[in-house]
Design a protein around this motif. Sequence first.
Motif, mmCIF file in Angstrom:
data_model
loop_
_atom_site.group_PDB
_atom_site.id
_atom_site.type_symbol
_atom_site.label_atom_id
_atom_site.label_comp_id
_atom_site.label_asym_id
_atom_site.label_seq_id
_atom_site.Cartn_x
_atom_site.Cartn_y
_atom_site.Cartn_z
ATOM 1 N N GLY A 1 -2.074 0.315 -4.369
ATOM 2 C CA GLY A 1 -0.770 -0.334 -4.250
ATOM 3 C C GLY A 1 0.337 0.700 -4.172
ATOM 4 N N HIS A 2 1.540 0.225 -3.881
ATOM 5 C CA HIS A 2 2.662 1.172 -3.834
ATOM 6 C C HIS A 2 3.885 0.603 -4.540
ATOM 7 C CE1 HIS A 2 5.050 -0.776 -0.558
ATOM 8 N NE2 HIS A 2 3.877 -1.173 -0.111
ATOM 9 N N ASP B 1 6.362 -6.945 -1.611
ATOM 10 C CA ASP B 1 5.938 -5.698 -0.959
ATOM 11 C C ASP B 1 6.406 -4.515 -1.765
ATOM 12 O OD1 ASP B 1 5.132 -3.727 0.808
ATOM 13 O OD2 ASP B 1 6.707 -4.110 2.259
ATOM 14 N N ASN B 2 5.709 -4.120 -2.754
ATOM 15 C CA ASN B 2 4.352 -4.440 -3.144
ATOM 16 C C ASN B 2 4.266 -4.535 -4.664
ATOM 17 O OD1 ASN B 2 1.297 -2.590 -3.112
ATOM 18 N ND2 ASN B 2 1.405 -4.691 -2.486
ATOM 19 N N GLU C 1 4.783 4.848 0.397
ATOM 20 C CA GLU C 1 4.145 4.080 1.468
ATOM 21 C C GLU C 1 5.120 3.749 2.601
ATOM 22 O OE1 GLU C 1 2.405 0.715 3.706
ATOM 23 O OE2 GLU C 1 4.295 0.684 2.601
ATOM 24 N N ILE D 1 -6.817 -3.716 -1.245
ATOM 25 C CA ILE D 1 -5.424 -3.538 -0.838
ATOM 26 C C ILE D 1 -4.790 -4.920 -0.803
ATOM 27 C CG2 ILE D 1 -3.896 -2.789 1.033
ATOM 28 C CD1 ILE D 1 -6.153 -0.912 1.959
ATOM 29 N N SER D 2 -3.648 -5.065 -1.412
ATOM 30 C CA SER D 2 -2.974 -6.370 -1.398
ATOM 31 C C SER D 2 -1.544 -6.147 -0.918
ATOM 32 C CB SER D 2 -3.010 -6.983 -2.807
ATOM 33 O OG SER D 2 -2.424 -8.271 -2.771
ATOM 34 N N ASP D 3 -1.439 -5.690 0.327
ATOM 35 C CA ASP D 3 -0.140 -5.263 0.856
ATOM 36 C C ASP D 3 0.196 -5.985 2.159
ATOM 37 O OD1 ASP D 3 2.199 -3.814 0.864
ATOM 38 O OD2 ASP D 3 1.318 -2.010 1.714
ATOM 39 N N ASN D 4 -0.359 -7.196 2.310
ATOM 40 C CA ASN D 4 -0.080 -8.008 3.495
ATOM 41 C C ASN D 4 0.287 -9.411 3.042
ATOM 42 O OD1 ASN D 4 -2.244 -5.986 3.999
ATOM 43 N ND2 ASN D 4 -1.833 -6.564 6.109
ATOM 44 N N GLU E 1 8.811 -9.650 3.919
ATOM 45 C CA GLU E 1 8.695 -8.235 3.581
ATOM 46 C C GLU E 1 9.509 -7.416 4.586
ATOM 47 O OE1 GLU E 1 4.297 -8.021 5.749
ATOM 48 O OE2 GLU E 1 4.591 -6.993 3.833
#
Lengths: 510, 510
Positions: free
Chosen positions: A131-132, A165-166, A199, A226-229, A477
């Motif tokens: 994550g970021h 995000d995020n 990121e 990854i949970s960035d969408n 986002e």
Amino acid sequence: MAPAVAHSQAESLLAFRLLLVGGMFSASTPPPGPLEKVFQYIDLHQDEFVQTLKEWVAVESDSVQPVPRLRRELLRMAGLAADRLRGLGARVASVDAGFQQLSDGQTLPIPPILLAELGSDPKKPTVCFYGHLDVQPARQEDGWLTDPYTLTEVDGKLYGRGTTDNKGPVLAWINAVSAFKALDEDLPVNIKFLIEGMEESGSLALEELVRKEKSGFFSSVDCIVISDNLWISRRKPALIYGTRGNSYFTVEVKCRDQDFHSGTFGGILNEPMADLVALLGSLVDASGRILVPGIYGHVAPVTEEEKRVYEAIDLDVEEYRNSSQVKKFLFDTKEELLMHLWRYPSLSIHGIEGAFHEPGAKTVIPGRVIGKFSIRLVPHMDMSVVETQVKQHLEYIFSKRNSSNQMTVSMALGLHPWIANISDHQYLAAKRAIKTVFGTEPDMIRDGSTIPIAKILQDTTQKSVIMLPLGAVDDGEHSQNEKINRWNYIEGSKLFAAFFLEMAKLHSSW
Amino acid sequence: MAPAVAHSQAESLLAFRLLLVGGMFSASTPPPGPLEKVFQYIDLHQDEFVQTLKEWVAVESDSVQPVPRLRRELLRMAGLAADRLRGLGARVASVDAGFQQLSDGQTLPIPPILLAELGSDPKKPTVCFYGHLDVQPARQEDGWLTDPYTLTEVDGKLYGRGTTDNKGPVLAWINAVSAFKALDEDLPVNIKFLIEGMEESGSLALEELVRKEKSGFFSSVDCIVISDNLWISRRKPALIYGTRGNSYFTVEVKCRDQDFHSGTFGGILNEPMADLVALLGSLVDASGRILVPGIYGHVAPVTEEEKRVYEAIDLDVEEYRNSSQVKKFLFDTKEELLMHLWRYPSLSIHGIEGAFHEPGAKTVIPGRVIGKFSIRLVPHMDMSVVETQVKQHLEYIFSKRNSSNQMTVSMALGLHPWIANISDHQYLAAKRAIKTVFGTEPDMIRDGSTIPIAKILQDTTQKSVIMLPLGAVDDGEHSQNEKINRWNYIEGSKLFAAFFLEMAKLHSSW
């Protein structure tokens, strides 16, 4: 009935779930399992979780604007996150990432990358969360209805920069772990965290660290999440199993370095703009089909199974078109639209460098112009084959013009497409977790854009990657009024908890 | 022999001329006429004339940079010129031209426009000279070998900003008049001056004044002389009898106002750039031929007489190509090149507004783009016909694409071509004067670019206009190291004197 519930209002679903959990405690046999207790804990502590998100959103951790004040905020953000991870009992390494060299000679610190681990039971699978903590710039005067750095809840929507995000997803993962910890329940998996703060500025220093830690930190990892969408729907969860790659080309046409006056030279020159416009015009037809010979040769054929995946996806084409503010798409059906976004290549012309681009009228014949276009790549297109095909095509078109100018084609950037095997354990586990929490099958989707981190992590660590998004399609986002729904944030925390358990279950049968 | 002399070195020609004049005094019968005396006077006083040019060049009368200091220099320049004209005995009106409103709200004075007259004998023709006192910006660090505002003579070349554009020619006219005055010779013509200080910034306020003075100052004028261009050769004089016009078009293609991300939308849109590139690509072929149907319909056919004019022009194609730093032109012969620059229309694509134009790689699908191109017009193209032809053509091309985008074509600017009748008195007089001073026929040339002042003066005053340049092709107007050759400046002063006499001779036979 379950899918119907999944499509209903957040409030009623939440009520329904609380009813279920409540019911379990009052009358059910057998007594509630660990997951039920975790779900209840998350529901009961949701205001605390929102409060923590509020604290994180309050940090203006903008990595895009290269100013010392914001860089200090990023360092503070990394410190806050490290503290929170240590609070879970994790061992946290805050890895110095060096400095960013700006074009004006200035130097700014890159926020440290956090590597954290919690548990190292060899009998458990090890799941690593990427994550970021950094965000895109945001100013209220850009059109925010609330202060972007003050999390504000309106109708169940948590507005604020970074909510979806995020920071929200990072905290959802932490919330899930913290629930097990607070309940003194055994964590079903070993947990690792890879958390960066650059990121939004190209993940500076990340790839180098990942490469360095391949046989260290990452050696025991079974999969990376990854949970960035975002989902493709407002209400239906999704799993992402692929992203397109990108080959970015420049084509330069040069007569001479200086420009000409169109009165003094117009009529006797092979004008570079005329050549360039012909070259760019030879790339794609009005129906969006790429005209470079052979380009579709390696595109994976559509299988019957794949067709069914597309049919099952929840997408209201009309709503999508309206929210995109587009009069008409090139295709009318959901399946065609999604396939052309995700599993077929596309070619876009981005612009021209060196020509007149300002408002007004200038009578210039640009002497040297550079066209820019890119092709989104899909499996199993080979980047070097594409490069050759594009170059040969443009050379052919240019040679037919008999121009005395000089043409140079370069592939400026190449990013491979990423695709996961949706039969992998982590996808199976995620599907089951989604079924448990949301009572529905996920949309199995791809992302038409290129998210280099998935491919980098997969290629560098040789570990399986899954993209498990929490946010709804309308979260905005990078945009004004970014938000995450309270429902997505809280149910998302549960989803991660359920995912831990499903991963553990599958692991025991490995 | 005369043409050979005209092609020789400046120094030898000057020596030859001095010899001739000297010879006249020592041995010739009849005694020297007024022109011979004037020529001798000019030769003997040439250092004074150069000194005055040096004083004028020393004034940084830059009208392009809108700063108060430079505007004060322009006012000072106008004052110097007015004094000089009064010194000739002229009646000078320094007409207040108001203020220039800048986009930042600042206001700057426009230098006064000088209207001067010397003589009003109804038996003489009245010749009006148009010139300007302002210059393009110049800084030594831009690549000047000498200080641009300190006239410096090297090998017979007088370097300095404004030497050829346009202070040198203005002074040459004044020198010619002053020679008659100093010798107490009767001026063969009535003289008028129209001198402005904003030519390099669009001749602000000039057209309005000319319109106002149509039946005042201009009513008695027989012809207007502009000397604000260059020869096409280093050594052979020229007369300019035409300039091309210009229709400047914008074609906007819009999907929506915001841009798209090429990952998220690439593949399902009629991309505006693809439409625009196809539209721009339909305008002109690789051989430079304009593809808009009917566009050549009104272009004047080439006559045999005209062909001979082109054949007689002195142009070294190879030298021209080299000095232009162009590998190859579209045409190989002098006649084809010149005709395509002067008497055929040309179409140039200038650039695109709204697309990505910076260095680097940006994965944008521009939502709204504006292509810019222009067509240089020649007699007898009709601007409104051209506008219709271009619009219909682009609408046809766009309709074939079946795009859902919106296209808008506009003609942003329209400037008519200008052509003079080369049988008019002033051309005949100028040819004879050139023959007298340079011993050769002039190159009869046109200018491929658009010089609105000629057309404006001709249309507004309904008077004949002639462009009678003094400077050589390599004078570098607007460029670094601008110069006028001492030879061009001094012989040019004589040319104007001879022109006065030839105009008077022709007038007596009217």
